[in-house]
Design a protein around this motif. Structure first.
Motif, PDB file in Angstrom:
ATOM      1  N   LYS A  12       0.848  -1.190   0.000  1.00  0.00           N
ATOM      2  CA  LYS A  12       0.000   0.000   0.000  1.00  0.00           C
ATOM      3  C   LYS A  12       0.886   1.243   0.000  1.00  0.00           C
ATOM      4  CE  LYS A  12      -0.199   0.482   5.027  1.00  0.00           C
ATOM      5  NZ  LYS A  12      -1.035   0.655   6.217  1.00  0.00           N
ATOM      6  N   ASP A  13       0.341   2.334  -0.481  1.00  0.00           N
ATOM      7  CA  ASP A  13       1.051   3.603  -0.402  1.00  0.00           C
ATOM      8  C   ASP A  13       1.088   4.068   1.056  1.00  0.00           C
ATOM      9  OD1 ASP A  13       1.383   3.586  -3.122  1.00  0.00           O
ATOM     10  OD2 ASP A  13      -0.357   4.862  -3.528  1.00  0.00           O
ATOM     11  N   SER A  14       2.150   4.754   1.403  1.00  0.00           N
ATOM     12  CA  SER A  14       2.261   5.301   2.759  1.00  0.00           C
ATOM     13  C   SER A  14       1.845   6.771   2.726  1.00  0.00           C
ATOM     14  CB  SER A  14       3.704   5.159   3.248  1.00  0.00           C
ATOM     15  OG  SER A  14       3.831   5.696   4.560  1.00  0.00           O
ATOM     16  N   GLU A  15       1.774   7.386   3.868  1.00  0.00           N
ATOM     17  CA  GLU A  15       1.439   8.804   3.962  1.00  0.00           C
ATOM     18  C   GLU A  15       2.517   9.525   4.777  1.00  0.00           C
ATOM     19  OE1 GLU A  15      -2.440   9.325   5.580  1.00  0.00           O
ATOM     20  OE2 GLU A  15      -3.463   8.895   3.680  1.00  0.00           O
ATOM     21  N   THR A  16       2.779  10.790   4.411  1.00  0.00           N
ATOM     22  CA  THR A  16       3.741  11.613   5.165  1.00  0.00           C
ATOM     23  C   THR A  16       3.124  12.972   5.406  1.00  0.00           C
ATOM     24  OG1 THR A  16       6.007  12.472   5.222  1.00  0.00           O
ATOM     25  CG2 THR A  16       4.856  12.542   3.095  1.00  0.00           C
ATOM     26  N   VAL A  17       3.556  13.614   6.484  1.00  0.00           N
ATOM     27  CA  VAL A  17       3.027  14.938   6.830  1.00  0.00           C
ATOM     28  C   VAL A  17       3.998  15.991   6.308  1.00  0.00           C
ATOM     29  CG1 VAL A  17       2.319  16.487   8.667  1.00  0.00           C
ATOM     30  CG2 VAL A  17       1.918  14.013   8.902  1.00  0.00           C
ATOM     31  N   LEU A  18       3.469  16.891   5.494  1.00  0.00           N
ATOM     32  CA  LEU A  18       4.283  17.954   4.919  1.00  0.00           C
ATOM     33  C   LEU A  18       4.479  19.085   5.940  1.00  0.00           C
ATOM     34  CD1 LEU A  18       2.640  18.083   1.375  1.00  0.00           C
ATOM     35  CD2 LEU A  18       4.740  16.889   2.061  1.00  0.00           C
ATOM     36  N   PRO A  19       5.493  19.963   5.712  1.00  0.00           N
ATOM     37  CA  PRO A  19       5.755  21.077   6.648  1.00  0.00           C
ATOM     38  C   PRO A  19       4.552  21.962   6.903  1.00  0.00           C
ATOM     39  CG  PRO A  19       7.585  20.792   5.158  1.00  0.00           C
ATOM     40  CD  PRO A  19       6.503  19.892   4.657  1.00  0.00           C
ATOM     41  N   ASN A  20       3.644  22.068   5.891  1.00  0.00           N
ATOM     42  CA  ASN A  20       2.473  22.932   6.091  1.00  0.00           C
ATOM     43  C   ASN A  20       1.333  22.211   6.820  1.00  0.00           C
ATOM     44  OD1 ASN A  20       1.509  21.165   4.195  1.00  0.00           O
ATOM     45  ND2 ASN A  20       1.234  22.681   2.564  1.00  0.00           N
ATOM     46  N   GLY A  21       1.614  20.987   7.257  1.00  0.00           N
ATOM     47  CA  GLY A  21       0.605  20.271   8.041  1.00  0.00           C
ATOM     48  C   GLY A  21      -0.301  19.366   7.237  1.00  0.00           C
ATOM     49  N   THR A  22      -0.251  19.422   5.932  1.00  0.00           N
ATOM     50  CA  THR A  22      -1.089  18.540   5.120  1.00  0.00           C
ATOM     51  C   THR A  22      -0.393  17.199   4.943  1.00  0.00           C
ATOM     52  OG1 THR A  22      -0.127  19.360   3.056  1.00  0.00           O
ATOM     53  CG2 THR A  22      -2.081  20.505   3.900  1.00  0.00           C
ATOM     54  N   GLU A  50       8.109  -1.313   6.591  1.00  0.00           N
ATOM     55  CA  GLU A  50       6.853  -1.657   7.257  1.00  0.00           C
ATOM     56  C   GLU A  50       5.707  -0.755   6.838  1.00  0.00           C
ATOM     57  OE1 GLU A  50       6.040  -4.218   9.189  1.00  0.00           O
ATOM     58  OE2 GLU A  50       8.047  -5.013   8.776  1.00  0.00           O
ATOM     59  N   GLU A  51       6.009   0.533   6.608  1.00  0.00           N
ATOM     60  CA  GLU A  51       4.914   1.464   6.299  1.00  0.00           C
ATOM     61  C   GLU A  51       4.234   1.166   4.961  1.00  0.00           C
ATOM     62  OE1 GLU A  51       8.776   3.784   5.300  1.00  0.00           O
ATOM     63  OE2 GLU A  51       8.064   2.279   6.753  1.00  0.00           O
ATOM     64  N   PHE A  52       4.874   0.323   4.128  1.00  0.00           N
ATOM     65  CA  PHE A  52       4.281   0.004   2.831  1.00  0.00           C
ATOM     66  C   PHE A  52       3.616  -1.378   2.819  1.00  0.00           C
ATOM     67  CE2 PHE A  52       7.768   2.983   1.794  1.00  0.00           C
ATOM     68  CZ  PHE A  52       7.003   3.996   1.234  1.00  0.00           C
ATOM     69  N   LYS A  53       3.584  -2.042   3.971  1.00  0.00           N
ATOM     70  CA  LYS A  53       2.947  -3.356   4.065  1.00  0.00           C
ATOM     71  C   LYS A  53       1.493  -3.220   4.542  1.00  0.00           C
ATOM     72  CE  LYS A  53       7.204  -5.872   5.278  1.00  0.00           C
ATOM     73  NZ  LYS A  53       7.836  -6.716   6.324  1.00  0.00           N
ATOM     74  N   THR A  54       0.603  -4.025   3.938  1.00  0.00           N
ATOM     75  CA  THR A  54      -0.784  -4.061   4.421  1.00  0.00           C
ATOM     76  C   THR A  54      -0.861  -5.038   5.582  1.00  0.00           C
ATOM     77  OG1 THR A  54      -1.452  -5.908   2.995  1.00  0.00           O
ATOM     78  CG2 THR A  54      -1.625  -3.690   2.057  1.00  0.00           C
ATOM     79  N   GLU A  55      -2.023  -5.113   6.245  1.00  0.00           N
ATOM     80  CA  GLU A  55      -2.214  -6.013   7.375  1.00  0.00           C
ATOM     81  C   GLU A  55      -2.103  -7.478   6.957  1.00  0.00           C
ATOM     82  OE1 GLU A  55      -5.872  -5.180   9.268  1.00  0.00           O
ATOM     83  OE2 GLU A  55      -5.232  -3.209  10.046  1.00  0.00           O
ATOM     84  N   ARG A  56      -2.378  -7.779   5.705  1.00  0.00           N
ATOM     85  CA  ARG A  56      -2.329  -9.173   5.258  1.00  0.00           C
ATOM     86  C   ARG A  56      -1.074  -9.459   4.424  1.00  0.00           C
ATOM     87  NH1 ARG A  56      -7.316 -10.439   1.378  1.00  0.00           N
ATOM     88  NH2 ARG A  56      -5.967 -12.215   0.860  1.00  0.00           N
ATOM     89  N   TYR A  57      -0.082  -8.628   4.571  1.00  0.00           N
ATOM     90  CA  TYR A  57       1.163  -8.807   3.822  1.00  0.00           C
ATOM     91  C   TYR A  57       1.707 -10.224   3.994  1.00  0.00           C
ATOM     92  CZ  TYR A  57       6.034  -8.327   2.334  1.00  0.00           C
ATOM     93  OH  TYR A  57       7.237  -8.498   1.696  1.00  0.00           O
ATOM     94  N   GLY A  58       1.993 -10.875   2.851  1.00  0.00           N
ATOM     95  CA  GLY A  58       2.588 -12.207   2.887  1.00  0.00           C
ATOM     96  C   GLY A  58       1.614 -13.342   3.118  1.00  0.00           C
ATOM     97  N   ARG A  59       0.301 -13.016   3.322  1.00  0.00           N
ATOM     98  CA  ARG A  59      -0.692 -14.070   3.591  1.00  0.00           C
ATOM     99  C   ARG A  59      -1.748 -14.075   2.483  1.00  0.00           C
ATOM    100  NH1 ARG A  59      -3.723 -12.702   7.357  1.00  0.00           N
ATOM    101  NH2 ARG A  59      -2.929 -10.639   7.887  1.00  0.00           N
ATOM    102  N   GLY A  60      -2.098 -15.275   2.011  1.00  0.00           N
ATOM    103  CA  GLY A  60      -3.136 -15.394   1.000  1.00  0.00           C
ATOM    104  C   GLY A  60      -2.678 -14.919  -0.367  1.00  0.00           C
ATOM    105  N   LYS A  61      -3.630 -14.821  -1.274  1.00  0.00           N
ATOM    106  CA  LYS A  61      -3.329 -14.374  -2.633  1.00  0.00           C
ATOM    107  C   LYS A  61      -3.115 -12.862  -2.657  1.00  0.00           C
ATOM    108  CE  LYS A  61      -5.906 -18.219  -4.675  1.00  0.00           C
ATOM    109  NZ  LYS A  61      -7.023 -18.639  -5.527  1.00  0.00           N
TER     110      LYS A  61
END
Length: 451
Positions: A12-22, A50-61
């Motif tokens: 999954k894509d991760s998220e980061t907080v920019l200097p302007n707070g967005t 880790e921030e790019f792994k989903t909760e089901r990373y490595g499990r199932g299809k």
């Protein structure tokens, strides 16, 4: 616009907080994707933050194809299917997109409906069927179809399996469920057609109909059913044979002799179906103009009880009475009300066909010496009428009207072989037309030459 999309269930894509707070999305690094591709069978060894792994990373299809399918109530609902390989997911998504755009889309959930559920819905939709036809469908469904297919998903049935079932039916080895007997006899070609094409095929056709499309197509399309060895099993009696059986019926049914032997002749010389004749009231038979008004028949309701209904095809008709039957018919109808049954049992009331067949018809044809004629049934008297009418020069349209057939095509298909070969008549007519023309042409030539 059709909508089909593919999701990665591990990354999954991760998220980061920019200097302007967005916040802003951070795509999965190419290095992480490349590392995972190299360790698909051991995803724990891949260098994926880790921030790019989903909760089901490595499990199932890993890959999921999603699309919007239309439910029977008209609402659109999300459907999904998971795949291990990206290439498989892409192929499936492309095919699904094409099906949705072209109108070929089949909801996978619909194909998982049990045959039994679809069959019950199909039977419930048969509101226009005569009760007798409905009971036939219901019995064939219960005896032969559901024991074989009832628990199967409707979309899982294949042509190969149906062909094998047809073979089993013809050999008496198919799954079955009878209430009063346990041994199944091999079915004849006509019965197999009724079970497979009409009853089983009715359910399949219902599921494949464009308004439903629970299955993509009919697995019956390529199935070949057995053919009758004897295509024409109709029996046509002579006048002498009709008379012999009629007299024998009178001897068998001593208490009601006149009615039974007249009924045999009546069926042979009017062409009525047996249950149409037994439903006649005195007022339906007008012997002054020698006409019969056929507007009813004896049938059975969906509970198996005898009742009255419209004739086969749902239409009334008028049938002529031959002169030689008038006197005996007058004697039968004398001093009786117009609403009373015309042919009655000895103690009054309606004659029940099944009882009369067993008590009178079978012994009568044996007594007349015709018990060994294969296919000789009460309905053969109706076929006899058709054969006699055609031999007397009756045309197709008139016979259709008298017999109560739905169309002239049905009459032709049933009795085509009985019409005499008129090829010589056609040739003679063409020759006569040609000679007339030729004579006139020669006369004109002679007049021109004299001038």
């Amino acid at each position: 616009m059709a909508r089909v999309w593919i999701e990665d269930l591990w990354l999954k894509d991760s998220e980061t907080v920019l200097p302007n707070g967005t916040t802003a999305k951070v795509p999965v690094p190419a290095s992480a994707r490349k590392s995972l591709a190299a360790y698909m069978k051991m995803p724990g060894k891949a260098r994926v933050p880790e921030e790019f792994k989903t909760e089901r990373y490595g499990r199932g299809k890993r890959w999921r194809v999603s699309w919007l399918g239309t439910e029977p109530n008209g609402k659109r609902q999300r459907k999904t299917k998971a795949f291990s390989e990206r290439s498989d997911a892409e192929s499936y998504a492309a095919a699904m997109e094409d099906d949705i755009r072209s109108g070929r889309y089949v909801n996978p959930d619909d194909g998982n409906r049990s045959f039994r559920d679809v069959a019950m819905e199909w039977l419930a939709s048969k509101n226009n069927l005569r009760d007798r036809s409905y009971v036939r469908y219901e019995n064939e469904m219960k005896w032969y179809v559901l024991p074989k297919w009832g628990d199967r998903a409707i979309a899982s049935i294949t042509e190969t399996e149906i062909n094998e079932w047809v073979r089993q039916l013809s050999e008496g080895m198919a799954p079955h469920e009878f209430a009063r007997k346990s041994v199944m006899q091999p079915l004849k070609a006509k019965s197999i057609k009724s079970v497979v094409k009409d009853t089983f095929g009715g359910v399949i056709g219902y599921a494949a109909a464009s308004k439903r499309r629970w299955i993509a197509g009919s697995p019956l399309d390529g199935v070949k059913l057995p053919q009758d060895k004897n295509v024409d099993d109709r029996v046509y009696l002579t006048n002498q044979q009709v008379d012999d059986i009629a007299e024998a019926a009178g001897l068998v049914d001593k208490k009601n002799s006149v009615v039974s032997k007249t009924l045999v002749r009546f069926l042979a010389y009017t062409g009525l179906r047996a249950n149409e004749a037994l439903a006649l009231r005195v007022g339906d038979v007008n012997l002054d103009v020698m006409r019969i008004n056929v507007s009813k028949t004896i049938t059975t309701d969906r509970q198996g009880r005898e009742t009255e209904g419209k004739p086969k095809g749902g239409k009334s008709r008028v049938v002529p009475v031959p002169v030689f039957l008038v006197d005996v018919l007058r004697s039968i109808a004398s001093n009786r009300g117009s609403d009373e049954y015309f042919f009655t049992a000895f103690h009054g009331g309606m004659i029940h066909l099944n009882t009369w067949r067993t008590r009178v018809w079978y012994p009568a044809k044996e007594g007349a010496g015709y018990g060994d004629i294969e296919g000789l049934r009460i309905h053969s008297l109706r076929h006899t009428y058709a054969s006699l009418a055609i031999a007397a020069g009756c045309d197709v349209k008139t016979l259709q009207s008298v017999m109560g057939h739905a169309s002239a095509t049905e009459t032709l298909n049933t009795y085509a072989a009985l019409w005499p070969d008129r090829l010589d008549d056609v040739t003679h007519a063409i020759e006569a037309n040609y000679l007339t023309w030729r004579s006139g042409a020669q006369k004109n030539d002679e007049e021109v030459s004299t001038e």
